[in-house]
Design an enzyme around this catalytic site. Sequence first.
Site, PDB file in Angstrom:
ATOM      1  N   LYS A 139      36.828 -16.262 -60.898  1.00  0.00           N
ATOM      2  CA  LYS A 139      36.390 -16.984 -59.897  1.00  0.00           C
ATOM      3  C   LYS A 139      36.805 -18.317 -60.148  1.00  0.00           C
ATOM      4  CE  LYS A 139      34.565 -13.435 -57.526  1.00  0.00           C
ATOM      5  NZ  LYS A 139      33.097 -13.107 -56.545  1.00  0.00           N
ATOM      6  N   GLU A 181      20.073 -15.718 -63.220  1.00  0.00           N
ATOM      7  CA  GLU A 181      21.333 -14.620 -63.435  1.00  0.00           C
ATOM      8  C   GLU A 181      21.759 -13.952 -64.717  1.00  0.00           C
ATOM      9  OE1 GLU A 181      23.506 -15.265 -60.980  1.00  0.00           O
ATOM     10  OE2 GLU A 181      22.918 -16.216 -60.081  1.00  0.00           O
ATOM     11  N   LYS A 223      29.316  -9.656 -67.934  1.00  0.00           N
ATOM     12  CA  LYS A 223      29.605  -9.730 -67.247  1.00  0.00           C
ATOM     13  C   LYS A 223      31.093  -9.680 -66.953  1.00  0.00           C
ATOM     14  CE  LYS A 223      31.390 -12.930 -63.752  1.00  0.00           C
ATOM     15  NZ  LYS A 223      30.940 -14.923 -62.508  1.00  0.00           N
ATOM     16  N   ARG A 237      33.196  -4.929 -58.807  1.00  0.00           N
ATOM     17  CA  ARG A 237      33.146  -6.541 -59.323  1.00  0.00           C
ATOM     18  C   ARG A 237      31.015  -7.127 -57.818  1.00  0.00           C
ATOM     19  NH1 ARG A 237      36.159 -12.010 -60.793  1.00  0.00           N
ATOM     20  NH2 ARG A 237      34.645 -13.369 -60.631  1.00  0.00           N
ATOM     21  N   HIS A 248      22.178 -16.434 -50.992  1.00  0.00           N
ATOM     22  CA  HIS A 248      22.802 -16.680 -50.201  1.00  0.00           C
ATOM     23  C   HIS A 248      22.410 -17.342 -48.317  1.00  0.00           C
ATOM     24  CE1 HIS A 248      26.679 -15.619 -52.702  1.00  0.00           C
ATOM     25  NE2 HIS A 248      25.926 -16.587 -52.698  1.00  0.00           N
ATOM     26  N   HIS A 261      19.942 -22.131 -56.677  1.00  0.00           N
ATOM     27  CA  HIS A 261      20.789 -21.126 -56.396  1.00  0.00           C
ATOM     28  C   HIS A 261      20.438 -20.061 -57.031  1.00  0.00           C
ATOM     29  CE1 HIS A 261      24.016 -17.882 -55.289  1.00  0.00           C
ATOM     30  NE2 HIS A 261      24.545 -18.467 -57.158  1.00  0.00           N
TER      31      HIS A 261
HETATM   32  P1  NAD Z   1      26.478 -27.185 -61.119  1.00  0.00           P
HETATM   33  O1  NAD Z   1      27.111 -27.661 -61.316  1.00  0.00           O
HETATM   34  O2  NAD Z   1      25.334 -28.749 -60.362  1.00  0.00           O
HETATM   35  O3  NAD Z   1      25.135 -28.027 -61.978  1.00  0.00           O
HETATM   36  C1  NAD Z   1      23.462 -28.584 -61.838  1.00  0.00           C
HETATM   37  C2  NAD Z   1      22.980 -29.424 -62.630  1.00  0.00           C
HETATM   38  O4  NAD Z   1      22.643 -29.989 -63.531  1.00  0.00           O
HETATM   39  C3  NAD Z   1      23.907 -31.080 -62.112  1.00  0.00           C
HETATM   40  O5  NAD Z   1      23.470 -32.628 -61.354  1.00  0.00           O
HETATM   41  C4  NAD Z   1      24.504 -31.511 -63.373  1.00  0.00           C
HETATM   42  O6  NAD Z   1      25.607 -32.653 -63.408  1.00  0.00           O
HETATM   43  C5  NAD Z   1      23.483 -30.728 -64.094  1.00  0.00           C
HETATM   44  N1  NAD Z   1      23.741 -30.433 -66.129  1.00  0.00           N
HETATM   45  C6  NAD Z   1      25.144 -29.904 -65.912  1.00  0.00           C
HETATM   46  N2  NAD Z   1      24.973 -29.826 -67.169  1.00  0.00           N
HETATM   47  C7  NAD Z   1      23.387 -30.502 -68.221  1.00  0.00           C
HETATM   48  C8  NAD Z   1      22.724 -30.330 -68.992  1.00  0.00           C
HETATM   49  N3  NAD Z   1      23.530 -30.007 -70.148  1.00  0.00           N
HETATM   50  N4  NAD Z   1      22.435 -31.403 -69.049  1.00  0.00           N
HETATM   51  C9  NAD Z   1      21.779 -32.195 -68.084  1.00  0.00           C
HETATM   52  N5  NAD Z   1      21.975 -31.913 -66.893  1.00  0.00           N
HETATM   53  C10 NAD Z   1      23.266 -31.381 -66.667  1.00  0.00           C
HETATM   54  O7  NAD Z   1      25.342 -26.372 -60.695  1.00  0.00           O
HETATM   55  P2  NAD Z   1      25.301 -24.875 -61.750  1.00  0.00           P
HETATM   56  O8  NAD Z   1      24.246 -24.222 -61.676  1.00  0.00           O
HETATM   57  O9  NAD Z   1      25.642 -25.028 -62.746  1.00  0.00           O
HETATM   58  O10 NAD Z   1      27.174 -24.419 -60.429  1.00  0.00           O
HETATM   59  C11 NAD Z   1      25.935 -23.941 -59.674  1.00  0.00           C
HETATM   60  C12 NAD Z   1      27.967 -23.849 -58.928  1.00  0.00           C
HETATM   61  O11 NAD Z   1      28.221 -22.928 -59.594  1.00  0.00           O
HETATM   62  C13 NAD Z   1      27.904 -23.267 -57.690  1.00  0.00           C
HETATM   63  O12 NAD Z   1      28.771 -23.989 -56.439  1.00  0.00           O
HETATM   64  C14 NAD Z   1      28.414 -22.064 -57.605  1.00  0.00           C
HETATM   65  O13 NAD Z   1      28.492 -22.126 -56.424  1.00  0.00           O
HETATM   66  C15 NAD Z   1      29.176 -22.043 -58.842  1.00  0.00           C
HETATM   67  N6  NAD Z   1      28.812 -20.730 -59.230  1.00  0.00           N
HETATM   68  C16 NAD Z   1      30.400 -19.895 -59.147  1.00  0.00           C
HETATM   69  C17 NAD Z   1      30.429 -18.545 -59.475  1.00  0.00           C
HETATM   70  C18 NAD Z   1      32.106 -17.977 -60.300  1.00  0.00           C
HETATM   71  O14 NAD Z   1      32.280 -17.390 -60.458  1.00  0.00           O
HETATM   72  N7  NAD Z   1      32.926 -18.957 -59.834  1.00  0.00           N
HETATM   73  C19 NAD Z   1      29.169 -17.947 -60.151  1.00  0.00           C
HETATM   74  C20 NAD Z   1      28.576 -18.906 -59.779  1.00  0.00           C
HETATM   75  C21 NAD Z   1      28.454 -19.896 -59.418  1.00  0.00           C
HETATM   76  N1  GLY Z   2      29.557 -14.956 -59.524  1.00  0.00           N
HETATM   77  C1  GLY Z   2      29.424 -13.376 -58.995  1.00  0.00           C
HETATM   78  C2  GLY Z   2      30.947 -13.274 -59.281  1.00  0.00           C
HETATM   79  O1  GLY Z   2      31.321 -14.373 -60.532  1.00  0.00           O
HETATM   80  O2  GLY Z   2      31.795 -11.937 -58.820  1.00  0.00           O
END
Ligand code: NAD
Ligand code: GLY
Length: 367
Positions: A139, A181, A223, A237, A248, A261
């Site tokens: 996704k 998660e 997953k 899924r 959410h 999140h």
């Molecule tokens: P993020 O990408 O915003 O990262 C969180 C923070 O940590 C940011 O400030 C980032 O710059 C920092 N960061 C990242 N790696 C780091 C590291 N190793 N050391 C220090 N800082 C670091 O947030 P997230 O929680 O990784 O991801 C959230 C996003 O993921 C949301 O937009 C959500 O919609 C998306 N998401 C997508 C799916 C999917 O299936 N595609 C599933 C779950 C979440």
């Molecule tokens: N984060 C939910 C999915 O990937 O379907």
Amino acid sequence: VESITVDSERGAYPVLVGQGLTARLGEVLDEHGLPAPRAVVSNTTVGPLYGREVAATLGTRAFFELPDGERFKRWPQVEELCGRWLEASIHRGQLVAAVGGGVITDLVGFAAAVYLRGIDWIALPTTLLAMVDAAVGGKTGVNLEQGKNLVGAFWPPRAVVADVGCLDTLPLRQLKAGLAEVVKAAWIDDHELLDLLDRTIEAPSDLPPERWQELVARAVAVKAKVVEADEREAGARQALNLGHTIGHALEAATGYGRFLHGEAVAWGLRAVAKLARRRAVLGAEAAARLEGVVARLEPLPGLDGVAVDRVLEHLGHDKKRAEAGVAWVLPTDSGVILGQSIEPAEVRQVLAELAAEGGANGCVAQE
Ligand code: NAD
Ligand code: GLY
């Protein structure tokens, strides 16, 4: 290195989980028959930590740093990236890499899906949440003014390279949010992982890399199995939405400013445990087990002052809502049950119970 293969409509791809993988990325990709990426995209936080090193190791000069933050997961950044790739003469048949958390992997994956009608990409997730969730499953997407992830594509990467060494620099709050998660994945299909979490979650910052490798690889395996069964989310899924329906809604009702999140998902897991108890689909012992593991993620930002009406209003906006209402995923003793309908009054009651328990559980507001 642990390797989990994910079957997808664009072919199978490996999720590699190990230590020090970013430093020898070219070699790792070569071992899997993949060319070196011709462009690397990161953000202004992760770039200086890992992205620049990845680009330097690969010898790619097409390195881009986007601004850091969920609010930049939007159209203009997709357009900018596509323009930059064009300037760098990236063409079909070449590969681009995303180095960062879920915001970067979602955004770069989506840009890759639409650039020249689709080019290959790889994900180097650097947050726990991106390693176990966002980067796996195909996704990709961006947010609209009206809500999160409303525009996107199923566009699986060619590989996911999760270097658990990157977790060293991740703030504890982000680590714990990612662990929510992992708890979710464990409940869906790996109750031994749940025991492992219970034993090891105490001080996540002190966990040795080999333990992270195990936790991440096991969560990825859950997953992978789910998305292989139902890549485009026609049914199975939805299991991955365990704890997310309320999660959410809590995030939205608080303007995305209070909870990360994963923190909202942790509250969501508590809520569905209570709802499942009321339905008698979850036994008392299993509920206590789930609640016990979630309690280890504390302190969570509290529910104090959260307007329940706004939460209910946002539940109506859940994009996964079925025609008859929101289709809830509830935990059972051995996994999950899908497609449950829950009355708003029940949600109201459960939120009130959780808010009342908040103090006793040591929940504090961390705004
Ligand atoms: P993020 O990408 O915003 O990262 C969180 C923070 O940590 C940011 O400030 C980032 O710059 C920092 N960061 C990242 N790696 C780091 C590291 N190793 N050391 C220090 N800082 C670091 O947030 P997230 O929680 O990784 O991801 C959230 C996003 O993921 C949301 O937009 C959500 O919609 C998306 N998401 C997508 C799916 C999917 O299936 N595609 C599933 C779950 C979440
Ligand atoms: N984060 C939910 C999915 O990937 O379907």
